[in-house]
Scaffold this active site. Structure first.
Site, PDB file in Angstrom:
ATOM      1  CE  LYS A 123      77.991  78.976  -7.075  1.00  0.00           C
ATOM      2  NZ  LYS A 123      78.198  78.316  -5.766  1.00  0.00           N
TER       3      LYS A 123
HETATM    4  C1  LIG Z   1      77.328  77.472  -5.210  1.00  0.00           C
HETATM    5  C2  LIG Z   1      77.881  76.603  -4.174  1.00  0.00           C
HETATM    6  C3  LIG Z   1      77.292  75.376  -3.839  1.00  0.00           C
HETATM    7  C4  LIG Z   1      76.008  74.909  -4.474  1.00  0.00           C
HETATM    8  O1  LIG Z   1      76.158  74.569  -5.841  1.00  0.00           O
HETATM    9  P1  LIG Z   1      74.883  74.466  -6.779  1.00  0.00           P
HETATM   10  O2  LIG Z   1      75.423  74.317  -8.145  1.00  0.00           O
HETATM   11  O3  LIG Z   1      74.125  75.750  -6.599  1.00  0.00           O
HETATM   12  O4  LIG Z   1      74.091  73.294  -6.325  1.00  0.00           O
HETATM   13  C5  LIG Z   1      77.928  74.582  -2.889  1.00  0.00           C
HETATM   14  N1  LIG Z   1      79.057  74.990  -2.285  1.00  0.00           N
HETATM   15  C6  LIG Z   1      79.638  76.154  -2.574  1.00  0.00           C
HETATM   16  C7  LIG Z   1      80.873  76.540  -1.845  1.00  0.00           C
HETATM   17  C8  LIG Z   1      79.085  77.003  -3.520  1.00  0.00           C
HETATM   18  O5  LIG Z   1      79.682  78.170  -3.800  1.00  0.00           O
END
Ligand SMILES: *Cc1c(COP(=O)(O)O)cnc(C)c1O
Length: 492
Positions: A123
């Site tokens: 993210k």
């Molecule tokens: C947020 C997250 C996901 C999921 O991603 P999306 O965009 O919500 O599908 C998967 N793995 C980790 C470690 C995350 O932080």
């Protein structure tokens, strides 16, 4: 470039307006009016660029007239400068660090490591950029705003890290109390900057998301606080995530050679960026989504029925989601961009917790996407297996992506599994799976000793509102979890 709401009843906005708006006023999500297209020649011309240069070239098409080329170049360089090279403490200020290293597991399976940012999860790729966008747009307008977000763990810390100390922004981040890992919680609550407020909600992640939606749909409150969003409903996040799909595919021979991507999926934001990359001309053969026991998406791709079920806690908590917000953007395209139909389905879903699409729509939706689900036991087995075979430690989310890739990839097409979190973020689960604990990167070393600040709040929109009103008028918020969350404490 203009952006349209998936529900068709909000005004079209430019990039700056869509970024600042987050959710559309009609409850829909913003999408570009048309997908910017890159020809094979143009994609060939992107080879050899470093990450920030590639980001600049791709994002320019989404940004349109909202940011001039020099500013965009500066923002992208700054966004990816804080990423660490694997195994090192912090990025050397002037060396070019590869923020997204690609590692081969075998002849046709690769892992794209997206966890070398400031909070050790993918993210950071979107939020480091989004935080700078907010700072830039607000500074230019001479305005301030309040950002309200919900997190199942990783969004919160990534947003907090991106926005700490930005005076024009006050951030309220809601997380489900006791349902994020200790490291995840501490990455949020140990940031003591005055503009950062952590709220621990007595509820699950969907409750947090519902609270955010409720406050956003209160027009008066929303306008008075100049509410803005950093959840993956914000278009700019999706745009920023498109970059690493190009980055990986280019290294594997795009545009001449097609690739598959396998993506551990919760809110459908990450994999949707892969879909966008494909619409932009990148040769993506197949998108493979990995789900945990909260498998609403896998069930939809099997059946054409989207049906909410009870939420289960798993060892991959960032995917413990029962309503995948970004799926609406995909649905909009699959329905031929018919906003009326999207609105009808979403109305039905809100009322009944389920909707069904026509067989033809289901077929079209499932053409490109394969879904694979894993139990916690299967996820642990994948962690152990990859450690044994490749000597690599995967966190549970990344292991779900790798397992899905192994289960669904076709022979002959290279598959890139996205590794979305550093194993140290989920070290207990990793150690339980394979008997080896990951080494903690320097960024995390003193986190168990740092002071925490967090406020507990009921699962109630009126209470959250009241708290924000007090925070606004009374300045810095006082938490009730101050300094009390020692190692092992789960109740902040
Ligand atoms: C947020 C997250 C996901 C999921 O991603 P999306 O965009 O919500 O599908 C998967 N793995 C980790 C470690 C995350 O932080």
């Amino acid at each position: 470039m203009h952006y349209l709401s998936t529900r068709g009843r909000a005004p079209a906005l430019d990039f700056e307006q869509a970024t600042m708006a987050g959710l559309a006023a009609d409850g829909g999500l913003y999408v570009p009016e048309a997908w910017p297209a890159f020809s094979a020649d143009e994609i060939r011309g992107l080879r050899g660029l470093d990450y920030a240069q590639l980001a600049q070239r791709l994002l320019a098409r989404f940004v349109g007239d909202s940011i001039d080329a020099d500013t965009l170049a500066r923002l992208t360089v700054e966004s990816y400068r804080g990423f660490s090279p694997p195994g090192h403490s912090t990025a050397a200020a002037h060396s070019t660090v590869d923020p997204a290293p690609l590692t081969a597991l075998d002849d046709s399976l690769y892992v794209l490591e997206l966890f070398h940012g400031p909070t050790l999860a993918f993210k950071d790729f979107a939020l480091q950029f989004l935080g700078r966008l907010f700072g830039h747009f607000l500074g230019r307008r001479g305005q301030t705003c309040t950002i309200l977000g919900a997190t199942s763990g990783d969004t919160g810390s990534a947003a907090i890290e991106a926005l700490r100390g930005i005076e024009a922004v006050t951030l309220y981040m809601l997380h489900p109390r006791g349902r994020v890992s200790e490291v995840q919680r501490r990455q949020m609550t140990t940031v003591l900057d005055a503009n950062i407020h952590n709220l621990a909600v007595d509820g699950d992640f969907d409750d947090c998301q519902r609270l955010v939606k409720a406050l956003f749909s209160d027009d008066e409150f929303r306008a008075r606080h100049a509410l803005a969003a950093v959840n993956s409903i914000n278009w700019a996040r999706i745009a920023a995530q498109v970059i690493y799909y190009f980055y990986a595919a280019l290294q594997l021979g795009a545009p001449a050679r097609a690739v598959n991507f396998a993506v551990p999926t919760g809110n459908f934001g990450n994999v949707f960026a892969g879909y966008v990359a494909r619409r932009m001309g990148l040769p993506v053969e197949r998108l493979i989504i990995g789900c945990n026991r909260n498998d609403i998406l896998a069930r939809f791709f099997d059946s054409g029925i989207m049906r909410r079920r009870k939420l289960h806690a798993t060892i991959s908590p960032s995917m413990d989601i029962q309503v995948s917000s970004n799926f609406e953007r995909y649905l909009f395209d699959v329905l031929g961009r018919d906003a009326e139909q999207v609105r009808d389905l979403m109305t039905v879903f809100a009322a009944r917790g389920e909707f069904t699409v026509a067989p033809e729509v289901h077929r079209r939706a499932a053409e490109l996407i394969r879904a694979h689900r894993l139990t916690d036991a299967q996820t642990r087995a994948q962690i152990a297996d990859t450690h044994r075979r490749n000597g690599i430690l995967l966190d549970p989310h990344s292991a779900i992506g790798v397992a899905a890739a192994r289960a669904c990839a076709d022979d002959g097409v290279p598959t890139v599994a996205l590794a979305t979190a550093h194993p140290a973020k989920f070290d207990a689960a990793v150690a339980a799976a394979c008997g080896v604990g990951p080494e903690w990167p320097p960024r995390l070393r003193d986190i168990l000793q740092r002071e925490e600040r967090v406020t507990t709040v009921a699962n109630d929109a009126a209470e959250v509102k009241a708290l924000m009103e007090r925070g606004e008028s009374g300045g810095r918020l006082r938490g009730d979890g101050r300094g009390r969350g020692g190692p092992g404490g789960r109740s902040a």
